[in-house]
Design an enzyme around this catalytic site. Sequence first.
Site, mmCIF file in Angstrom:
data_model
loop_
_atom_site.group_PDB
_atom_site.id
_atom_site.type_symbol
_atom_site.label_atom_id
_atom_site.label_comp_id
_atom_site.label_asym_id
_atom_site.label_seq_id
_atom_site.Cartn_x
_atom_site.Cartn_y
_atom_site.Cartn_z
ATOM 1 N N CYS A 268 -13.506 11.773 89.690
ATOM 2 C CA CYS A 268 -13.498 12.907 90.622
ATOM 3 C C CYS A 268 -12.520 12.681 91.781
ATOM 4 O O CYS A 268 -12.301 13.583 92.586
ATOM 5 C CB CYS A 268 -14.902 13.192 91.144
ATOM 6 S SG CYS A 268 -15.849 14.265 90.033
ATOM 7 N N HIS B 260 -14.538 21.918 87.151
ATOM 8 C CA HIS B 260 -15.914 21.917 86.632
ATOM 9 C C HIS B 260 -16.323 23.358 86.354
ATOM 10 O O HIS B 260 -15.864 24.290 87.024
ATOM 11 C CB HIS B 260 -16.893 21.340 87.651
ATOM 12 C CG HIS B 260 -16.745 19.872 87.876
ATOM 13 N ND1 HIS B 260 -17.238 18.928 86.999
ATOM 14 C CD2 HIS B 260 -16.164 19.177 88.875
ATOM 15 C CE1 HIS B 260 -16.961 17.719 87.454
ATOM 16 N NE2 HIS B 260 -16.310 17.837 88.604
ATOM 17 N N HIS C 216 -9.245 18.314 89.357
ATOM 18 C CA HIS C 216 -9.819 18.558 88.024
ATOM 19 C C HIS C 216 -10.881 19.629 88.212
ATOM 20 O O HIS C 216 -11.300 19.916 89.342
ATOM 21 C CB HIS C 216 -10.435 17.279 87.452
ATOM 22 C CG HIS C 216 -11.583 16.800 88.265
ATOM 23 N ND1 HIS C 216 -11.424 16.067 89.416
ATOM 24 C CD2 HIS C 216 -12.918 17.019 88.151
ATOM 25 C CE1 HIS C 216 -12.607 15.842 89.955
ATOM 26 N NE2 HIS C 216 -13.527 16.408 89.220
ATOM 27 N N HIS D 18 -11.625 20.608 92.111
ATOM 28 C CA HIS D 18 -11.841 19.851 93.343
ATOM 29 C C HIS D 18 -11.289 18.441 93.213
ATOM 30 O O HIS D 18 -10.891 17.986 92.139
ATOM 31 C CB HIS D 18 -13.326 19.835 93.753
ATOM 32 C CG HIS D 18 -14.205 18.917 92.959
ATOM 33 N ND1 HIS D 18 -15.487 18.604 93.338
ATOM 34 C CD2 HIS D 18 -14.002 18.252 91.799
ATOM 35 C CE1 HIS D 18 -16.024 17.780 92.450
ATOM 36 N NE2 HIS D 18 -15.156 17.550 91.510
ATOM 37 N N GLU E 136 -23.310 20.804 88.280
ATOM 38 C CA GLU E 136 -21.885 20.483 88.193
ATOM 39 C C GLU E 136 -21.514 20.165 86.744
ATOM 40 O O GLU E 136 -20.402 20.443 86.289
ATOM 41 C CB GLU E 136 -21.540 19.312 89.108
ATOM 42 C CG GLU E 136 -20.039 19.069 89.218
ATOM 43 C CD GLU E 136 -19.702 18.064 90.292
ATOM 44 O OE1 GLU E 136 -19.276 18.487 91.381
ATOM 45 O OE2 GLU E 136 -19.896 16.848 90.072
ATOM 46 N N ASP F 53 -14.707 31.135 92.643
ATOM 47 C CA ASP F 53 -14.314 31.165 91.233
ATOM 48 C C ASP F 53 -12.797 31.067 91.068
ATOM 49 O O ASP F 53 -12.042 31.806 91.713
ATOM 50 C CB ASP F 53 -14.829 32.432 90.564
ATOM 51 C CG ASP F 53 -14.660 32.395 89.048
ATOM 52 O OD1 ASP F 53 -14.876 31.325 88.457
ATOM 53 O OD2 ASP F 53 -14.312 33.438 88.467
ATOM 54 N N HIS F 54 -12.381 30.138 90.185
ATOM 55 C CA HIS F 54 -10.953 29.888 89.912
ATOM 56 C C HIS F 54 -10.182 29.488 91.168
ATOM 57 O O HIS F 54 -8.997 29.778 91.305
ATOM 58 C CB HIS F 54 -10.301 31.101 89.218
ATOM 59 C CG HIS F 54 -10.688 31.200 87.772
ATOM 60 N ND1 HIS F 54 -11.938 31.605 87.367
ATOM 61 C CD2 HIS F 54 -9.993 30.912 86.648
ATOM 62 C CE1 HIS F 54 -11.987 31.583 86.043
ATOM 63 N NE2 HIS F 54 -10.835 31.164 85.581
HETATM 64 NI NI NI Z 1 -15.588 16.360 89.831
#
Ligand code: NI
Length: 137
Positions: free
Chosen positions: A35, A43, A41, A16, A126, A81-82
């Site tokens: 972020c 998580h 990047h 995200h 997160e 996911d992914h």
């Molecule tokens: Ni983040």
Amino acid sequence: MPKVTVHRKAHFNAAHRLYCKDWSDEKNFEIFSKCSNPNFHGHNYELIVSLTGEIDPITGYVYDLGVLKDLIKSEIEEAFDHKNLNIEVVEFKNLNPTAENICVVTYNKLRKHLPENLDLKITLYETPRNFVSFSGD
Ligand code: NI
């Protein structure tokens, strides 16, 4: 019958970027720090779905956790996911994919598939130390 809460853990990895499009990269960094990285990047999200309700006197279940597992897989894992949440998930096209907003979106995606007599609570990690929860209020 007693009210009991059952929980199912799940997991997804996603990328995200947190930002406001009207702000400069510098202002976004000031507010969202790492972020806000324009190159995104990832998580490792940990999800806990909790259902509270009365035990069914016949089955002894509050809710079949196998059914809940399949529901989380089809509604959440396959959607998130992914994925790059900003780009690939329609709910975040105009909504910052913060843990708070992912938690609410997850709640709304699951709520409509679950019996109304069960209370739903979503907990989303997160990072191992940062987590949020939402119960539909
Ligand atoms: Ni983040």
